[in-house]
Scaffold this motif. Sequence first.
Motif: not given
Length: 109
Positions: A3-4, A7, A82-83, A86-87, A89-90, A98
């Motif tokens: 996930m890291e 781009n 991308q959203e 991000q979810e 990864l969180e 989420s």
Amino acid sequence: MEMEATNTEEVHLRHVEKDVLIPKVMREKARERCVDKVEAFTACCKESGFFMVFKCREENAALKECLTRYYQDPAFFEECKQEYLQEKLEYETTGIPSKNRKQRLPTSM
């Protein structure tokens, strides 16, 4: 950790992410952005009852056009991807889905 990725390097997406989960995010966001068309179609359907198939053609066509414009936009897909990432990864970081994270925010006020 995958996930890291920067781009410039593409994150590998599983089939279910690419074809199910990200499109789900796209549908939700597109409905938010086409809210006026959704409301017009919903109101027409409520007023028309069983005749909605015939009476709400214009509203249905306008809604479909609005949603399709977003579904076919590569930039919108990328934004939703991308959203989603991000979810994801969180979730991997916190272990809290989420929807549970979002539901807990108002109770802390």
